[in-house]
Design a protein around this motif. Structure first.
Motif, PDB file in Angstrom:
ATOM      1  N   GLU A 110     -27.312 -81.256  11.248  1.00 30.23           N
ATOM      2  CA  GLU A 110     -28.109 -80.037  11.109  1.00 30.23           C
ATOM      3  C   GLU A 110     -27.623 -79.198   9.924  1.00 30.23           C
ATOM      4  N   VAL A 111     -26.317 -79.095   9.789  1.00 25.98           N
ATOM      5  CA  VAL A 111     -25.744 -78.277   8.723  1.00 25.98           C
ATOM      6  C   VAL A 111     -26.030 -78.872   7.352  1.00 25.98           C
ATOM      7  N   ILE A 112     -25.776 -80.167   7.192  1.00 23.36           N
ATOM      8  CA  ILE A 112     -25.950 -80.800   5.882  1.00 23.36           C
ATOM      9  C   ILE A 112     -27.419 -80.827   5.485  1.00 23.36           C
ATOM     10  N   GLU A 113     -28.309 -81.042   6.454  1.00 23.71           N
ATOM     11  CA  GLU A 113     -29.741 -81.008   6.161  1.00 23.71           C
ATOM     12  C   GLU A 113     -30.135 -79.661   5.556  1.00 23.71           C
ATOM     13  N   ALA A 114     -29.615 -78.588   6.160  1.00 21.48           N
ATOM     14  CA  ALA A 114     -29.918 -77.245   5.651  1.00 21.48           C
ATOM     15  C   ALA A 114     -29.280 -77.020   4.287  1.00 21.48           C
ATOM     16  N   LEU A 115     -28.031 -77.437   4.125  1.00 20.53           N
ATOM     17  CA  LEU A 115     -27.332 -77.244   2.859  1.00 20.53           C
ATOM     18  C   LEU A 115     -28.051 -77.941   1.709  1.00 20.53           C
ATOM     19  N   LEU A 116     -28.429 -79.192   1.913  1.00 18.49           N
ATOM     20  CA  LEU A 116     -29.115 -79.924   0.852  1.00 18.49           C
ATOM     21  C   LEU A 116     -30.466 -79.293   0.536  1.00 18.49           C
ATOM     22  N   GLY A 117     -31.176 -78.859   1.567  1.00 18.06           N
ATOM     23  CA  GLY A 117     -32.472 -78.234   1.344  1.00 18.06           C
ATOM     24  C   GLY A 117     -32.366 -76.967   0.518  1.00 18.06           C
ATOM     25  N   TYR A 118     -31.433 -76.090   0.885  1.00 12.43           N
ATOM     26  CA  TYR A 118     -31.243 -74.854   0.132  1.00 12.43           C
ATOM     27  C   TYR A 118     -30.776 -75.157  -1.289  1.00 12.43           C
ATOM     28  N   ALA A 119     -29.868 -76.110  -1.429  1.00 11.14           N
ATOM     29  CA  ALA A 119     -29.334 -76.429  -2.759  1.00 11.14           C
ATOM     30  C   ALA A 119     -30.441 -76.908  -3.696  1.00 11.14           C
ATOM     31  N   LEU A 120     -31.301 -77.788  -3.213  1.00  9.54           N
ATOM     32  CA  LEU A 120     -32.379 -78.301  -4.057  1.00  9.54           C
ATOM     33  C   LEU A 120     -33.330 -77.186  -4.465  1.00  9.54           C
ATOM     34  N   GLU A 121     -33.637 -76.305  -3.524  1.00  7.93           N
ATOM     35  CA  GLU A 121     -34.579 -75.221  -3.827  1.00  7.93           C
ATOM     36  C   GLU A 121     -33.997 -74.232  -4.817  1.00  7.93           C
ATOM     37  N   CYS A 244     -20.768 -73.896  -4.680  1.00  4.64           N
ATOM     38  CA  CYS A 244     -20.699 -73.126  -3.444  1.00  4.64           C
ATOM     39  C   CYS A 244     -21.243 -73.946  -2.274  1.00  4.64           C
ATOM     40  N   PHE A 245     -22.373 -74.634  -2.495  1.00  2.90           N
ATOM     41  CA  PHE A 245     -22.921 -75.477  -1.438  1.00  2.90           C
ATOM     42  C   PHE A 245     -21.985 -76.642  -1.123  1.00  2.90           C
ATOM     43  N   ALA A 246     -21.337 -77.194  -2.142  1.00  3.19           N
ATOM     44  CA  ALA A 246     -20.383 -78.277  -1.907  1.00  3.19           C
ATOM     45  C   ALA A 246     -19.210 -77.784  -1.065  1.00  3.19           C
ATOM     46  N   ASP A 247     -18.733 -76.591  -1.377  1.00  5.15           N
ATOM     47  CA  ASP A 247     -17.625 -76.013  -0.598  1.00  5.15           C
ATOM     48  C   ASP A 247     -18.030 -75.823   0.856  1.00  5.15           C
ATOM     49  N   GLN A 248     -19.249 -75.320   1.070  1.00 12.16           N
ATOM     50  CA  GLN A 248     -19.725 -75.123   2.440  1.00 12.16           C
ATOM     51  C   GLN A 248     -19.885 -76.457   3.157  1.00 12.16           C
ATOM     52  N   SER A 249     -20.307 -77.495   2.432  1.00 13.51           N
ATOM     53  CA  SER A 249     -20.425 -78.828   3.028  1.00 13.51           C
ATOM     54  C   SER A 249     -19.064 -79.343   3.466  1.00 13.51           C
ATOM     55  N   ALA A 250     -18.059 -79.131   2.618  1.00 12.92           N
ATOM     56  CA  ALA A 250     -16.708 -79.573   2.970  1.00 12.92           C
ATOM     57  C   ALA A 250     -16.212 -78.858   4.221  1.00 12.92           C
ATOM     58  N   ILE A 251     -16.473 -77.559   4.301  1.00  9.41           N
ATOM     59  CA  ILE A 251     -16.072 -76.795   5.492  1.00  9.41           C
ATOM     60  C   ILE A 251     -16.769 -77.344   6.733  1.00  9.41           C
ATOM     61  N   ALA A 252     -18.072 -77.620   6.609  1.00 10.78           N
ATOM     62  CA  ALA A 252     -18.838 -78.125   7.751  1.00 10.78           C
ATOM     63  C   ALA A 252     -18.306 -79.477   8.219  1.00 10.78           C
ATOM     64  N   ILE A 253     -18.011 -80.364   7.275  1.00 14.77           N
ATOM     65  CA  ILE A 253     -17.504 -81.697   7.632  1.00 14.77           C
ATOM     66  C   ILE A 253     -16.139 -81.599   8.301  1.00 14.77           C
ATOM     67  N   GLU A 254     -15.274 -80.759   7.765  1.00 13.85           N
ATOM     68  CA  GLU A 254     -13.952 -80.589   8.367  1.00 13.85           C
ATOM     69  C   GLU A 254     -14.060 -79.945   9.745  1.00 13.85           C
ATOM     70  N   ASN A 255     -14.964 -78.980   9.901  1.00  8.36           N
ATOM     71  CA  ASN A 255     -15.174 -78.374  11.219  1.00  8.36           C
ATOM     72  C   ASN A 255     -15.641 -79.413  12.228  1.00  8.36           C
ATOM     73  N   ALA A 256     -16.579 -80.278  11.788  1.00  6.77           N
ATOM     74  CA  ALA A 256     -17.079 -81.319  12.684  1.00  6.77           C
ATOM     75  C   ALA A 256     -15.967 -82.279  13.078  1.00  6.77           C
ATOM     76  N   ARG A 257     -15.101 -82.604  12.124  1.00 11.93           N
ATOM     77  CA  ARG A 257     -13.980 -83.504  12.421  1.00 11.93           C
ATOM     78  C   ARG A 257     -13.030 -82.876  13.435  1.00 11.93           C
ATOM     79  N   LEU A 258     -12.746 -81.580  13.257  1.00 12.13           N
ATOM     80  CA  LEU A 258     -11.829 -80.898  14.178  1.00 12.13           C
ATOM     81  C   LEU A 258     -12.438 -80.775  15.572  1.00 12.13           C
ATOM     82  N   VAL A 259     -13.744 -80.458  15.626  1.00  8.97           N
ATOM     83  CA  VAL A 259     -14.413 -80.356  16.921  1.00  8.97           C
ATOM     84  C   VAL A 259     -14.396 -81.698  17.633  1.00  8.97           C
ATOM     85  N   SER A 260     -14.657 -82.780  16.884  1.00 14.52           N
ATOM     86  CA  SER A 260     -14.651 -84.118  17.468  1.00 14.52           C
ATOM     87  C   SER A 260     -13.268 -84.486  17.997  1.00 14.52           C
ATOM     88  N   ALA A 261     -12.238 -84.154  17.214  1.00 17.14           N
ATOM     89  CA  ALA A 261     -10.870 -84.445  17.636  1.00 17.14           C
ATOM     90  C   ALA A 261     -10.505 -83.659  18.888  1.00 17.14           C
TER      91      ALA A 261
END
Length: 267
Positions: A110-121, A244-261
Motif C-alpha cells: 500500500e505504501v509503495i503504491e502510493a509513493l510511486l504514484g505521487y512521485a510520477l505525478e 525524498c520519495f526514495a527516503d520515504q520508501s526506505a523508511i517504509a521497507i525498514e518499518n515493514a521488516r521490523l514489524v514482520s520480525a
C-alpha cells in the motif's frame, strides 16, 4: 480580465486546473506532456494577469478580478504563483505519504503504491520502479508503476539482476549516490548494447531517468528510479523531490521488516 483571450486548448487546460486536476491528469486527458501543461498554465496566468488558482476559477466563472499594472510584473507574479502552487502540492503529497506510512502497520504494498504514484505525478514522469537490493543476487524490480509491459516482462523474467558497473544502477551500487541520466541513448553503455540499458531504452522507451539509492544508514537496500519517455532531463529540484520519495520508501521497507520480525518473535 476577459477569459475569451484564451485559445480553445488554453481554456480546456484552465478549466481542468481550476477544477483541481493535476498536471499529469490534464496531460493524460489531452494527450500532452505534463511540462506542456505547465507551459500553457504559465501563459494562461500571464494572459489573464492573475496570481492564483482561486483567481483563475473566478475569471472562468466571469467574476471580475484585479489586474496587474505592468505586463512584466504580471509575468513574474504568475510564475511565482505557479511555483508556490507546485510547492504546496508537493507538501500535501508528502504529508499524505507520511500518513499512509504511519497507518500502514507494515503493509508495504500500500505504501509503495502510493509513493510511486505521487512521485510520477509530481516529477512529471511516465513510469517508475522500486528495486530491492541483495549484495549477492543484485537488484529485483519489486514494485512497478506505469511501466510498459515489455520492460516489465524483461524484469520479471530475470527475477534478480546484477547490472554492469557502467549502467546507472551499477554506478549507484558503487557510489551510493544519485545517478541522473539526461539521455539513455547518448552514453557508451547504450551503444555497447548493455542488456539493461538496451531494455530501458528499447522496451521501456525511456530517454531520461534518475536513479536514487535507498539506504538504511549506510546500507544499500534498493533503488528508486523514475523515467521520462521524452528527452527531458530531470533538474536538481526534481531530483531532490525524487530523493525524498526514495527516503520515504526506505523508511517504509525498514518499518515493514521490523514489524514482520516483531510478529514472528511474538508468534
Amino acid at each position: 480580465m476577459d477569459k475569451n483571450r484564451l485559445s480553445t486548448r488554453e481554456t480546456e487546460i484552465a478549466r481542468a486546473y481550476a477544477d483541481g486536476q493535476s498536471y499529469k491528469g490534464i496531460a493524460d486527458a489531452l494527450g500532452l506532456a505534463p511540462s506542456t501543461v505547465r507551459t500553457h498554465l504559465s501563459a494562461i496566468y500571464k494572459k489573464l494577469e492573475i496570481s492564483s488558482k482561486l483567481e483563475l476559477f473566478k475569471v472562468l466563472d466571469g467574476v471580475p478580478t484585479l489586474s496587474q499594472q505592468e505586463t512584466d510584473q504580471a509575468a513574474i507574479i504568475s510564475e511565482l504563483a505557479l511555483n508556490l502552487e507546485e510547492s504546496l502540492s508537493r507538501e500535501k503529497a508528502l504529508a499524505e505519504v507520511l500518513g499512509i506510512i504511519s497507518r500502514s502497520e507494515g503493509r508495504i504494498d500500500e505504501v509503495i503504491e502510493a509513493l510511486l504514484g505521487y512521485a510520477l505525478e509530481l516529477c512529471d514522469a511516465e513510469f517508475g520502479l522500486l528495486l530491492t537490493y541483495n549484495r549477492d543476487a543484485g537488484f529485483a524490480a519489486r514494485f512497478m508503476k506505469g511501466i510498459p509491459q515489455a520492460f516489465q516482462d524483461w524484469w520479471e523474467a530475470r527475477g534478480s539482476y546484477k547490472p554492469s558497473p557502467q549502467t546507472a544502477i551499477g554506478r549507484l551500487e558503487d557510489s551510493l549516490d544519485v545517478v541522473n541520466i539526461p539521455d539513455v541513448r547518448a552514453e557508451p553503455v547504450f551503444r555497447n548494447n548493455d542488456p539493461l540499458r538496451h531494455a530501458t531504452a528499447s522496451l521501456g522507451g525511456a530517454r531520461s531517468f534518475t536513479a536514487i539509492p535507498m539506504l538504511a544508514g549506510k546500507r544499500l537496500i534498493g533503488a528508486f528510479t523514475i523515467y521520462r519517455q521524452q528527452l527531458r532531463p530531470f533538474d536538481e529540484r526534481t531530483v531532490q523531490l525524487a530523493r525524498c520519495f526514495a527516503d520515504q520508501s526506505a523508511i517504509a521497507i525498514e518499518n515493514a521488516r521490523l514489524v514482520s520480525a516483531l510478529r514472528s518473535k511474538n508468534n
